[in-house]
Design an enzyme around this catalytic site. Structure first.
Site, short mmCIF file in Angstrom:
data_model
loop_
_atom_site.label_atom_id
_atom_site.label_comp_id
_atom_site.label_asym_id
_atom_site.label_seq_id
_atom_site.Cartn_x
_atom_site.Cartn_y
_atom_site.Cartn_z
N GLY A 80 12.64 15.22 -17.24
CA GLY A 80 11.75 14.90 -16.14
C GLY A 80 12.44 14.21 -14.99
N ASP A 81 11.64 13.79 -14.02
CA ASP A 81 12.14 13.21 -12.78
C ASP A 81 11.92 11.71 -12.80
OD1 ASP A 81 12.39 12.71 -9.79
OD2 ASP A 81 12.64 14.87 -9.78
N THR A 83 9.70 8.22 -12.73
CA THR A 83 8.39 7.72 -13.08
C THR A 83 8.39 6.20 -12.99
OG1 THR A 83 6.53 7.99 -14.61
CG2 THR A 83 8.67 7.45 -15.58
N SER A 152 2.11 10.30 -18.15
CA SER A 152 3.38 11.01 -18.00
C SER A 152 4.08 11.08 -19.35
CB SER A 152 4.28 10.29 -16.99
OG SER A 152 3.67 10.26 -15.71
N GLY A 165 9.06 8.76 -24.50
CA GLY A 165 7.74 9.18 -24.93
C GLY A 165 6.75 9.26 -23.80
N GLY A 167 3.73 7.41 -20.98
CA GLY A 167 3.23 6.27 -20.21
C GLY A 167 1.79 6.55 -19.81
N CYS A 183 7.15 12.09 -10.84
CA CYS A 183 7.66 13.28 -11.54
C CYS A 183 8.04 14.40 -10.58
CB CYS A 183 6.67 13.77 -12.59
SG CYS A 183 6.24 12.52 -13.82
#
EC number: 2.3.1.181
Length: 238
Positions: A80-81, A83, A152, A165, A167, A183
């Protein structure tokens, strides 16, 4: 706390780096055959950059501004990006064996959150095909339809065991998401359990402890028939 086939540890509020180090300790233990563990925690305000973050181009303020606000930035192993984590967000690190079942594992994480949100009175919670995470019904914002993302998800898998994991925004200060493009999704607005209660005219408040209980129970149900085995080491067998 022990439930089903894994332990649940409530870490309270813990700085991100300390929790990251603790994740790695539990990861090494689980990769060595130890009991799987779900870590539940809140963090002080922090931004994390996943593998797709490209030097944090989706952070829309300067690093100097973040430092002045005491918001740290960490580059981490998860997918992912960028967060945000902060007070009022329930973070759950599932240090579980995954093997090569990464996609199935992600779907189970989503299912756990969906079930927990249903328990908390948000029955429209759902995955969004093509995006990791959990969403609620789209909402019009300034004349545009925007996805409403409440949770997320980003994981890393090393030695067949997951790190990082979810959030889940419970009472999170959503203004902090204005520091980033969450994200990397420009068509998405972040929401929280409390915000949804307010917008839906539900005259009640939510506390982290309620979300923890709902999420822990949902994990137990969702992972009830999970395959907890680790793949055999290369070259093992007859």
């Amino acid at each position: 706390m022990t439930r089903a086939d894994f332990d649940i540890l409530d870490l309270g509020v813990m700085p991100y780096r300390a929790a990251w180090d603790l994740q790695k300790q539990h990861h090494a233990r689980v990769a060595g055959g130890g009991r799987p563990t779900l870590l539940l925690v809140e963090h002080p305000p922090v931004l994390t950059l996943g593998r797709k973050a490209r030097e944090g181009e989706n952070i829309v303020v300067t690093r100097e501004y973040l430092a002045a606000q005491s918001i740290d930035v960490f580059e981490v192993e998860r997918g992912g990006d960028v967060t945000y984590h902060g007070p009022g967000q329930l973070v759950a690190y599932a240090i579980f064996p995954v093997g090569r079942r990464v996609r199935d594992f992600l779907r189970l994480l989503e299912q756990s959150v969906v079930e927990a949100l249903g328990t908390l009175g948000l029955p429209d919670a759902r995955p969004n095909p093509g995006y990791a995470g959990v969403y609620l019904q789209d909402r019009e914002v300034n004349g545009l339809e925007r996805h409403q993302k409440i949770c997320s998800i980003g994981v890393a898998v090393k030695q067949h065991v997951a790190l990082h994991g979810i959030g889940l925004n419970v009472t999170t200060n959503l203004d902090h998401f204005n520091l980033i493009v969450p994200c990397g999704l420009t068509d998405t607005q972040m929401t929280s359990v409390q915000r949804e209660y307010d917008l839906r005219g539900r005259n009640s408040t939510i506390e982290i402890k309620d979300a923890k209980e709902a999420l822990a129970d949902a994990f137990v149900r969702t992972f009830q028939t999970y395959d907890w085995s680790l793949p055999a080491p290369a070259g093992a067998g007859s």
